[in-house]
Motif scaffolding. Structure first.
Motif, PDB file in Angstrom:
ATOM      1  N   LEU A   1     -34.937  -4.561 -23.776  1.00 39.81           N
ATOM      2  CA  LEU A   1     -35.058  -4.572 -25.228  1.00 39.81           C
ATOM      3  C   LEU A   1     -34.163  -5.704 -25.714  1.00 39.81           C
ATOM      4  CD1 LEU A   1     -35.836  -3.397 -28.010  1.00 39.81           C
ATOM      5  CD2 LEU A   1     -33.873  -1.850 -27.802  1.00 39.81           C
ATOM      6  N   LYS A   2     -34.791  -6.681 -26.346  1.00 43.05           N
ATOM      7  CA  LYS A   2     -34.042  -7.849 -26.805  1.00 43.05           C
ATOM      8  C   LYS A   2     -33.537  -7.615 -28.223  1.00 43.05           C
ATOM      9  CE  LYS A   2     -34.487 -12.791 -27.775  1.00 43.05           C
ATOM     10  NZ  LYS A   2     -35.414 -13.950 -27.848  1.00 43.05           N
ATOM     11  N   ALA A   3     -32.225  -7.701 -28.377  1.00 45.92           N
ATOM     12  CA  ALA A   3     -31.610  -7.538 -29.701  1.00 45.92           C
ATOM     13  C   ALA A   3     -31.499  -8.897 -30.365  1.00 45.92           C
ATOM     14  CB  ALA A   3     -30.230  -6.909 -29.563  1.00 45.92           C
ATOM     15  N   GLU A   4     -32.074  -9.029 -31.547  1.00 39.57           N
ATOM     16  CA  GLU A   4     -32.033 -10.309 -32.258  1.00 39.57           C
ATOM     17  C   GLU A   4     -30.729 -10.491 -33.015  1.00 39.57           C
ATOM     18  OE1 GLU A   4     -34.075 -12.617 -31.869  1.00 39.57           O
ATOM     19  OE2 GLU A   4     -35.770 -11.621 -30.897  1.00 39.57           O
TER      20      GLU A   4
ATOM     21  N   LEU B   1     -27.802   2.707 -30.580  1.00 38.88           N
ATOM     22  CA  LEU B   1     -28.253   3.157 -29.268  1.00 38.88           C
ATOM     23  C   LEU B   1     -29.480   4.060 -29.350  1.00 38.88           C
ATOM     24  CD1 LEU B   1     -24.846   3.823 -27.491  1.00 38.88           C
ATOM     25  CD2 LEU B   1     -26.275   1.778 -27.439  1.00 38.88           C
ATOM     26  N   LYS B   2     -29.729   4.645 -30.505  1.00 37.95           N
ATOM     27  CA  LYS B   2     -30.941   5.455 -30.654  1.00 37.95           C
ATOM     28  C   LYS B   2     -32.186   4.597 -30.451  1.00 37.95           C
ATOM     29  CE  LYS B   2     -29.006   8.821 -33.931  1.00 37.95           C
ATOM     30  NZ  LYS B   2     -29.072   9.345 -35.324  1.00 37.95           N
ATOM     31  N   SER B   3     -32.131   3.352 -30.915  1.00 33.52           N
ATOM     32  CA  SER B   3     -33.273   2.442 -30.754  1.00 33.52           C
ATOM     33  C   SER B   3     -33.532   2.152 -29.295  1.00 33.52           C
ATOM     34  CB  SER B   3     -33.016   1.129 -31.513  1.00 33.52           C
ATOM     35  OG  SER B   3     -32.834   1.379 -32.884  1.00 33.52           O
ATOM     36  N   LEU B   4     -32.465   1.959 -28.540  1.00 34.52           N
ATOM     37  CA  LEU B   4     -32.628   1.694 -27.114  1.00 34.52           C
ATOM     38  C   LEU B   4     -33.211   2.916 -26.411  1.00 34.52           C
ATOM     39  CD1 LEU B   4     -32.166  -0.037 -24.578  1.00 34.52           C
ATOM     40  CD2 LEU B   4     -29.846   0.917 -24.465  1.00 34.52           C
ATOM     41  N   ALA B   5     -32.686   4.102 -26.734  1.00 33.89           N
ATOM     42  CA  ALA B   5     -33.186   5.325 -26.107  1.00 33.89           C
ATOM     43  C   ALA B   5     -34.664   5.540 -26.431  1.00 33.89           C
ATOM     44  CB  ALA B   5     -32.349   6.519 -26.562  1.00 33.89           C
ATOM     45  N   ALA B   6     -35.055   5.267 -27.687  1.00 29.66           N
ATOM     46  CA  ALA B   6     -36.453   5.446 -28.094  1.00 29.66           C
ATOM     47  C   ALA B   6     -37.362   4.449 -27.391  1.00 29.66           C
ATOM     48  CB  ALA B   6     -36.568   5.306 -29.611  1.00 29.66           C
ATOM     49  N   ALA B   7     -36.906   3.200 -27.287  1.00 26.60           N
ATOM     50  CA  ALA B   7     -37.718   2.180 -26.618  1.00 26.60           C
ATOM     51  C   ALA B   7     -37.922   2.535 -25.147  1.00 26.60           C
ATOM     52  CB  ALA B   7     -37.029   0.817 -26.735  1.00 26.60           C
TER      53      ALA B   7
ATOM     54  N   ILE C   1     -25.342  -2.431 -21.544  1.00 30.34           N
ATOM     55  CA  ILE C   1     -25.838  -1.188 -22.142  1.00 30.34           C
ATOM     56  C   ILE C   1     -27.265  -0.984 -21.649  1.00 30.34           C
ATOM     57  CG2 ILE C   1     -26.381  -0.008 -24.304  1.00 30.34           C
ATOM     58  CD1 ILE C   1     -24.279  -1.827 -25.652  1.00 30.34           C
ATOM     59  N   GLN C   2     -27.568   0.226 -21.183  1.00 26.73           N
ATOM     60  CA  GLN C   2     -28.886   0.469 -20.582  1.00 26.73           C
ATOM     61  C   GLN C   2     -29.291   1.935 -20.704  1.00 26.73           C
ATOM     62  OE1 GLN C   2     -28.185  -0.165 -16.183  1.00 26.73           O
ATOM     63  NE2 GLN C   2     -26.090  -0.339 -16.966  1.00 26.73           N
TER      64      GLN C   2
ATOM     65  N   LEU D   1     -38.199   2.398 -15.220  1.00 25.95           N
ATOM     66  CA  LEU D   1     -37.069   3.067 -14.554  1.00 25.95           C
ATOM     67  C   LEU D   1     -35.772   2.778 -15.288  1.00 25.95           C
ATOM     68  CD1 LEU D   1     -37.914   2.282 -10.811  1.00 25.95           C
ATOM     69  CD2 LEU D   1     -38.131   4.492 -11.984  1.00 25.95           C
ATOM     70  N   ALA D   2     -35.680   1.579 -15.845  1.00 28.00           N
ATOM     71  CA  ALA D   2     -34.485   1.193 -16.591  1.00 28.00           C
ATOM     72  C   ALA D   2     -34.872   0.244 -17.707  1.00 28.00           C
ATOM     73  CB  ALA D   2     -33.463   0.522 -15.667  1.00 28.00           C
ATOM     74  N   THR D   3     -34.238   0.403 -18.858  1.00 18.72           N
ATOM     75  CA  THR D   3     -34.415  -0.518 -19.981  1.00 18.72           C
ATOM     76  C   THR D   3     -33.049  -1.067 -20.344  1.00 18.72           C
ATOM     77  OG1 THR D   3     -36.322   0.735 -20.811  1.00 18.72           O
ATOM     78  CG2 THR D   3     -35.260  -0.816 -22.330  1.00 18.72           C
ATOM     79  N   LEU D   4     -32.892  -2.362 -20.170  1.00 17.70           N
ATOM     80  CA  LEU D   4     -31.606  -3.001 -20.405  1.00 17.70           C
ATOM     81  C   LEU D   4     -31.590  -3.635 -21.798  1.00 17.70           C
ATOM     82  CD1 LEU D   4     -31.786  -2.665 -17.298  1.00 17.70           C
ATOM     83  CD2 LEU D   4     -30.650  -4.902 -17.088  1.00 17.70           C
ATOM     84  N   LEU D   5     -30.493  -3.446 -22.520  1.00 15.78           N
ATOM     85  CA  LEU D   5     -30.321  -4.129 -23.803  1.00 15.78           C
ATOM     86  C   LEU D   5     -29.832  -5.546 -23.511  1.00 15.78           C
ATOM     87  CD1 LEU D   5     -30.309  -3.902 -26.928  1.00 15.78           C
ATOM     88  CD2 LEU D   5     -27.886  -3.322 -26.754  1.00 15.78           C
ATOM     89  N   VAL D   6     -30.586  -6.542 -23.991  1.00 15.27           N
ATOM     90  CA  VAL D   6     -30.250  -7.938 -23.705  1.00 15.27           C
ATOM     91  C   VAL D   6     -30.171  -8.713 -25.018  1.00 15.27           C
ATOM     92  CG1 VAL D   6     -31.353  -7.812 -21.447  1.00 15.27           C
ATOM     93  CG2 VAL D   6     -32.669  -8.646 -23.413  1.00 15.27           C
ATOM     94  N   HIS D   7     -29.552  -9.881 -24.940  1.00 14.01           N
ATOM     95  CA  HIS D   7     -29.459 -10.761 -26.109  1.00 14.01           C
ATOM     96  C   HIS D   7     -29.209 -12.176 -25.634  1.00 14.01           C
ATOM     97  CE1 HIS D   7     -24.804 -10.911 -26.564  1.00 14.01           C
ATOM     98  NE2 HIS D   7     -25.111 -10.554 -25.350  1.00 14.01           N
ATOM     99  N   ASP D   8     -29.207 -13.109 -26.554  1.00 12.52           N
ATOM    100  CA  ASP D   8     -28.984 -14.506 -26.219  1.00 12.52           C
ATOM    101  C   ASP D   8     -27.495 -14.816 -26.329  1.00 12.52           C
ATOM    102  OD1 ASP D   8     -29.203 -17.170 -25.694  1.00 12.52           O
ATOM    103  OD2 ASP D   8     -30.083 -17.715 -27.625  1.00 12.52           O
TER     104      ASP D   8
END
Length: 570
Positions: free
Chosen positions: A207-210, A113-119, A172-173, A126-133
């Motif tokens: 933020l796209k998680a691979e 989650l640190k990566s998401l917060a930094a991104a 997660i956002q 206003l919002a950064t959503l963690l997304v994936h396939d």
């Protein structure tokens, strides 16, 4: 940094189980998923975590009060549920001073989650959503930054993309305090509905998680699969990021509703027994008997008795781990060879030798297993009693086999005195020990030359004659009568029974145990065939019924004559 865990939902996809326990308190490896979410947030530097509650809120409040880091947690009760966006708006005064994280309580994810917060902090979003396939949830249209398709940062264009091109929101956002300026005036609203109105501004990013482990355990199936995977991963020593290396395949089960799986990774394997979700002592669907043990009782008996027997050096599969709520128990893998696969009455010497080995192990199970055995571990009755014989064997036969399977009149009261006599004689000269209760060839495995016993959850104090009857009259193998007598003599020799009168008393109890076991088998075969629709068990009914008729006709006891006449007419 602060965070909000969304834990107020009704868990409708997990009904009826979520009427008893809120979804955030369902466990993975005996640990609530809510606790896993708390730890992830604490690890990324969150110093204050709000948890919104509504459905079964008191249980979540109890969790917070008992948590070792409870001083960092704060419950926010919603008398009326506010939905995901309303839950954030309700905490404006607490969250509007800095960026904050929001996570769903019912997901399991290993992303840092640190990566998401930094991104998020590096952008004006206003919002950064963690997304994936994840094809079954892909709805989000993502446009990578700088025109590069390899970028894992970008804008969310809309939430109506087809599964083949879209991405899935993980729940997660990270959000900026300015998000509160765009929230509607109503109390309850969806955060996704809000983001849809803001997509055109470019302020809703992703933020796209691979590579990540992510599971939404909102349905019973998803929850059970996730629990199995984590249990196997824990035992195999793998982190979630490598769970995709674990192969879990179903394997053939038995007459119960339990499911069986084999988990493997490289050369290591283990077996997982799935009892089903165990939140209360629910009975097996369609069971004609209210005294049937429920899932939770069976699970507790299985784990307690299994560890006891293993500690005594008795050959039962070692219990490697379990999760109570999901009903998963991991066991050492004994392979796939049952006694029924090797026993062949046509090869008398080989089969007799094998059965003598089984009986030797049974004597050890019976005598050593009873030492320091706690009757509180049992799941039906503390011992093999007259009441059990009458209800679980005699009445079971009349109800499940005669009445429901054969659709024949079953005058229980008329024959109750006869059944009472049978129960008394079965118990009169019982050789006490720990009774397995279902000691037949499919519950006996041969692994690396040794005999192993499985399905021992119904064990209790009782006569060894019952287990011998289960073994020797087993319709899965069909040992001839003279071989049964030879093996019974071997059992008495192993028990050091030499006095003729003592041996006759032992045999008398054995004969009546053969009747009670035979009644139980026919009840079970009728129930499994007619109620559970497991047609394979029907093939064993003719032999079991013929054996019961033959034994009753040979018994020189006038009290049994009315029952013998009734059964001869079936």
């Amino acid at each position: 940094m602060k965070a909000l865990i969304l834990a107020a939902g009704f868990g409708t996809r997990l009904l009826p189980h979520t009427r008893i326990l809120p979804k955030p308190l369902f466990t993975i490896n005996n640990r609530p998923v809510l606790d896993m979410a708390v730890d992830r947030l604490l690890d990324c530097g969150c110093e204050e975590i709000f948890i919104n509650t509504h459905h079964l809120w008191d249980q979540i409040h109890d969790f917070i009060q008992s948590h070792p880091r409870g001083h960092c947690l704060k419950a926010v009760h919603e008398p009326e549920i506010l939905d995901t966006g309303g839950a954030m708006a309700n905490l404006k005064n607490d969250l509007a001073d800095d960026d904050f994280l929001v996570v769903n309580a019912d997901i399991v994810c290993d992303f840092d989650l640190k990566s998401l917060a930094a991104a998020h902090r590096s952008s004006d979003a206003l919002a950064t959503l963690l997304v994936h396939d994840c094809p079954r949830f892909n709805k989000l249209a993502f446009e990578p930054d700088s025109g590069s398709r390899k970028s894992n940062l970008g804008k969310i264009l809309h939430f109506e993309a087809p599964p083949e091109t879209g991405l899935a929101f993980t729940g997660i956002q990270a959000l900026s305090p300015e998000i509160f300026d765009h929230m509607p005036g109503e109390n309850a609203f969806s955060s996704i509905a809000l983001y849809k109105t803001l997509c055109a501004t470019g302020s809703i990013r992703a933020l796209k998680a691979e590579k990540l482990f992510w599971e939404d355990m909102g349905t019973p199936g998803a929850y059970m699969e996730t629990s199995r995977l984590f249990l196997a991963g824990q035992i195999l020593g793998l982190p979630p990021a490598r769970f995709n290396e674990i192969k879990i395949e179903p394997i053939a089960g038995d007459g119960s509703d339990r499911k069986w799986f084999r988990a493997s990774h490289c050369a290591e394997t283990l077996v997982i027994c799935d009892h089903g979700i165990c939140l209360e002592d629910s009975r097996e669907p369609g069971s004609p008997l209210s005294t049937q043990p429920g899932r939770l009782s069976q699970l507790r008996s299985y784990t307690s008795i299994g560890r006891h027997l293993n500690g005594k050096g008795i050959c039962v599969p070692r219990i490697l781990g379990h999760d109570t709520i999901s009903g998963q128990v991991a066991l050492a893998d004994l392979g796939s060879t049952h006694l029924a696969d090797l026993a062949d009455p046509g090869q008398r010497e080989k089969t007799t030798t094998l059965y003598r080995q089984v009986i030797d192990s049974l004597v050890r199970f019976s005598q050593e297993g009873l030492r320091e055995f706690d009757p509180a571990w049992t799941c039906q009755t503390r011992s093999y009693s007259k009441d059990l014989i009458l209800e679980m064997e005699c009445r079971y036969f009349m109800d499940a086999f005669v009445k429901h399977y054969l659709e024949h009149p079953a005058p229980w009261e008329e024959f109750k005195p006869v059944f009472s006599h049978i129960a008394d004689r079965a118990l009169a000269h019982g050789y006490a020990g720990l009774m397995h209760r279902d000691f037949q060839s499919r519950n006996i495995m041969i692994h690396q030359g040794d005999v192993w016993f499985i399905d021992f959850q119904s064990a209790r104090k009782g006569p060894i004659q019952y287990d011998l009857a289960s073994l020797l009259i087993d319709p899965y193998v069909k040992l001839p009568p003279d071989m049964q007598e030879e093996l019974l003599d071997h059992a008495m020799a192993r028990l050091d029974l030499a006095d003729p009168a003592e041996k006759n008393r032992f045999k008398e109890s054995y004969s009546y145990c053969c009747i009670t076991r035979n009644l139980q088998m026919l009840g079970a075969f009728g129930f499994l065939t007619r109620i559970k629709k497991k047609q394979k068990f029907e093939a064993y009914i003719p032999h079991a019924l013929a054996a019961l008729k033959q034994r009753l006709n040979k018994m020189e006891n006038s009290i049994l004559a009315p029952l013998a006449g009734f059964i001869n007419g079936l």
